[in-house]
Design an enzyme around this catalytic site. Structure first.
Site, PDB file in Angstrom:
ATOM      1  N   TYR A  54      43.425  53.594  27.165  1.00  0.00           N
ATOM      2  CA  TYR A  54      42.514  53.011  28.156  1.00  0.00           C
ATOM      3  C   TYR A  54      41.217  53.831  28.212  1.00  0.00           C
ATOM      4  CZ  TYR A  54      41.194  50.612  32.500  1.00  0.00           C
ATOM      5  OH  TYR A  54      40.545  49.861  33.453  1.00  0.00           O
ATOM      6  N   SER A  61      35.028  51.555  33.602  1.00  0.00           N
ATOM      7  CA  SER A  61      35.992  52.032  34.606  1.00  0.00           C
ATOM      8  C   SER A  61      35.584  53.449  35.012  1.00  0.00           C
ATOM      9  CB  SER A  61      37.383  52.070  33.973  1.00  0.00           C
ATOM     10  OG  SER A  61      38.295  52.760  34.799  1.00  0.00           O
TER      11      SER A  61
HETATM   12  N1  NAD Z   1      41.629  47.099  39.078  1.00  0.00           N
HETATM   13  C1  NAD Z   1      41.118  48.306  38.877  1.00  0.00           C
HETATM   14  O1  NAD Z   1      41.446  49.259  39.605  1.00  0.00           O
HETATM   15  C2  NAD Z   1      40.104  48.515  37.786  1.00  0.00           C
HETATM   16  C3  NAD Z   1      39.452  49.759  37.739  1.00  0.00           C
HETATM   17  C4  NAD Z   1      38.525  49.982  36.743  1.00  0.00           C
HETATM   18  C5  NAD Z   1      38.233  48.991  35.817  1.00  0.00           C
HETATM   19  N2  NAD Z   1      38.887  47.793  35.879  1.00  0.00           N
HETATM   20  C6  NAD Z   1      38.552  46.780  34.882  1.00  0.00           C
HETATM   21  O2  NAD Z   1      38.215  45.571  35.522  1.00  0.00           O
HETATM   22  C7  NAD Z   1      38.420  44.490  34.608  1.00  0.00           C
HETATM   23  C8  NAD Z   1      39.143  43.356  35.322  1.00  0.00           C
HETATM   24  O3  NAD Z   1      40.464  43.771  35.612  1.00  0.00           O
HETATM   25  P1  NAD Z   1      41.206  43.442  36.980  1.00  0.00           P
HETATM   26  O4  NAD Z   1      41.434  44.725  37.655  1.00  0.00           O
HETATM   27  O5  NAD Z   1      40.534  42.351  37.694  1.00  0.00           O
HETATM   28  O6  NAD Z   1      42.647  43.004  36.387  1.00  0.00           O
HETATM   29  P2  NAD Z   1      43.483  41.646  36.474  1.00  0.00           P
HETATM   30  O7  NAD Z   1      44.710  41.929  35.670  1.00  0.00           O
HETATM   31  O8  NAD Z   1      43.662  41.234  37.882  1.00  0.00           O
HETATM   32  O9  NAD Z   1      42.561  40.581  35.730  1.00  0.00           O
HETATM   33  C9  NAD Z   1      42.329  40.652  34.347  1.00  0.00           C
HETATM   34  C10 NAD Z   1      42.188  39.234  33.795  1.00  0.00           C
HETATM   35  O10 NAD Z   1      41.896  39.358  32.388  1.00  0.00           O
HETATM   36  C11 NAD Z   1      42.675  38.390  31.712  1.00  0.00           C
HETATM   37  N3  NAD Z   1      42.884  38.811  30.317  1.00  0.00           N
HETATM   38  C12 NAD Z   1      43.720  39.769  29.853  1.00  0.00           C
HETATM   39  N4  NAD Z   1      43.661  39.821  28.517  1.00  0.00           N
HETATM   40  C13 NAD Z   1      42.779  38.870  28.127  1.00  0.00           C
HETATM   41  C14 NAD Z   1      42.284  38.455  26.869  1.00  0.00           C
HETATM   42  N5  NAD Z   1      42.728  38.984  25.717  1.00  0.00           N
HETATM   43  N6  NAD Z   1      41.368  37.473  26.835  1.00  0.00           N
HETATM   44  C15 NAD Z   1      40.929  36.886  27.982  1.00  0.00           C
HETATM   45  N7  NAD Z   1      41.372  37.225  29.200  1.00  0.00           N
HETATM   46  C16 NAD Z   1      42.288  38.224  29.270  1.00  0.00           C
HETATM   47  C17 NAD Z   1      43.970  38.301  32.476  1.00  0.00           C
HETATM   48  O11 NAD Z   1      44.661  37.078  32.207  1.00  0.00           O
HETATM   49  C18 NAD Z   1      43.484  38.409  33.914  1.00  0.00           C
HETATM   50  O12 NAD Z   1      43.196  37.129  34.461  1.00  0.00           O
HETATM   51  C19 NAD Z   1      39.187  45.079  33.423  1.00  0.00           C
HETATM   52  O13 NAD Z   1      38.300  45.305  32.340  1.00  0.00           O
HETATM   53  C20 NAD Z   1      39.698  46.399  33.959  1.00  0.00           C
HETATM   54  O14 NAD Z   1      39.911  47.345  32.950  1.00  0.00           O
HETATM   55  C21 NAD Z   1      39.817  47.537  36.848  1.00  0.00           C
END
Ligand code: NAD
Length: 282
Positions: free
Chosen positions: A155, A142
């Site tokens: 986080y 991130s």
């Molecule tokens: N959205 C942002 O702004 C952002 C920014 C930086 C990093 N990220 C990272 O991107 C990645 C994806 O997140 P996103 O933004 O698409 O969020 P999201 O919540 O839309 O998707 C996350 C998915 O992970 C699944 N999940 C959660 N816990 C789980 C577990 N224990 N085992 C298996 N699956 C699990 C959820 O069911 C969901 O489908 C994450 O690692 C997040 O930290 C997101």
């Protein structure tokens, strides 16, 4: 890895957000997909969308914080497709609150998913990627793996750890002249469900004067990049064998803050949170 046609790609957290968009992007390139999520219905929905456009997809209910689940997923992927070329350790959760207020269980929860999920996904898939002769590990960190934020210690800890682990992994693979490579991804704000599903402690309301719902809404206003765009940038980074991929202008700004003022940025970010929190009770 320039050619993605016919490559077997395993993606965790593929039921939503970046993971779902990545599944669509790899399918567009003709990859074969093994999709995992803790929410089976959600990942099955992703698969149904992809099958409708002719993609080959299998799905699995996997908790990435469970070594047994991740091991079974990797085995099923290899036995179904005969190989695995790419793993994307994407599943993640968010947590907000002060260090004083968050419990040890809160930290264990986020580290089990965001940190151990990445270690398990890397370690368990690595022998399969090596056996494929052309493999790649993509770990999703991130911008909060580049810079810290007040109220985000859990986080931040998990995402800085993913960055350190993945950068060292890439060096190990180079040192051993492996056929596997590794990329660490640092998304800025992406329009996904991550803020909605975050655990938000009451200390956030005390220090910002905002309810959890308002804090979530405000956080979501900083989400400026679509998941589809994020997926295109990640796949491009894979094809160029980048060691670090930044997504969005906000990610580049945070990166420069960390480079130009590695200590001062912390004061500035705290001041920015205070400035946006006129209703704070302290
Ligand atoms: N959205 C942002 O702004 C952002 C920014 C930086 C990093 N990220 C990272 O991107 C990645 C994806 O997140 P996103 O933004 O698409 O969020 P999201 O919540 O839309 O998707 C996350 C998915 O992970 C699944 N999940 C959660 N816990 C789980 C577990 N224990 N085992 C298996 N699956 C699990 C959820 O069911 C969901 O489908 C994450 O690692 C997040 O930290 C997101």
């Amino acid at each position: 890895m320039k050619q993605l046609q016919g490559k077997v790609v395993a993606i965790s957290g593929a039921g939503s957000g970046i993971g779902r968009a990545l599944a669509h992007e790899f399918a567009r390139h003709g990859s074969l997909l093994s999709l995992a999520d803790i929410q089976l219905d959600a990942v099955n929905d992703t698969a149904a969308q992809l099958r409708a456009v002719g993609a080959q997809v299998i799905t699995h209910r996997v908790d990435v914080g469970s070594l047994a689940d991740v091991t079974a997923w990797a085995e099923q992927t290899r036995s179904h497709f005969g190989r695995v070329n790419v793993v994307v350790n994407n599943a993640g959760v968010a947590l907000s609150g002060t260090v004083g207020a968050l419990s040890i269980q809160d930290y264990e929860w986020i580290m089990q998913i965001n940190f151990w999920g990445v270690i398990y996904g890397t370690k368990v898939f690595l022998p399969h990627l090596e056996a494929s002769g052309d493999g790649h590990v993509i770990n999703i960190s991130s911008v909060f793996g580049l810079t810290s934020q007040p109220l985000m210690s859990g986080y931040n800890a998990s995402k800085f750890a993913v960055r350190g682990f993945t950068e060292s992994l890439r060096q190990d693979l180079e040192l051993s002249r492996s056929c596997v490579s590794a990329t660490c991804v640092h998304p800025g704000g992406i329009k996904t469900n991550i803020a909605k599903t975050a655990r938000v402690d009451a200390s956030v309301a005390t220090l910002t004067g905002k309810s959890a719902a308002d804090a979530t809404r405000e956080f979501e206003m900083s989400f400026i990049t679509t998941p589809a765009k994020a997926a295109r940038v990640i796949v491009d980074g894979l094809q160029r064998n980048r060691r670090r991929v930044l997504i969005g202008p906000d990610a580049r700004l945070f990166d420069w803050c960390a480079r130009l003022m590695p200590a001062l940025y912390q004061r500035l970010f705290t001041a920015a949170v205070r400035w946006r929190s006129p209703g704070a009770k302290v």
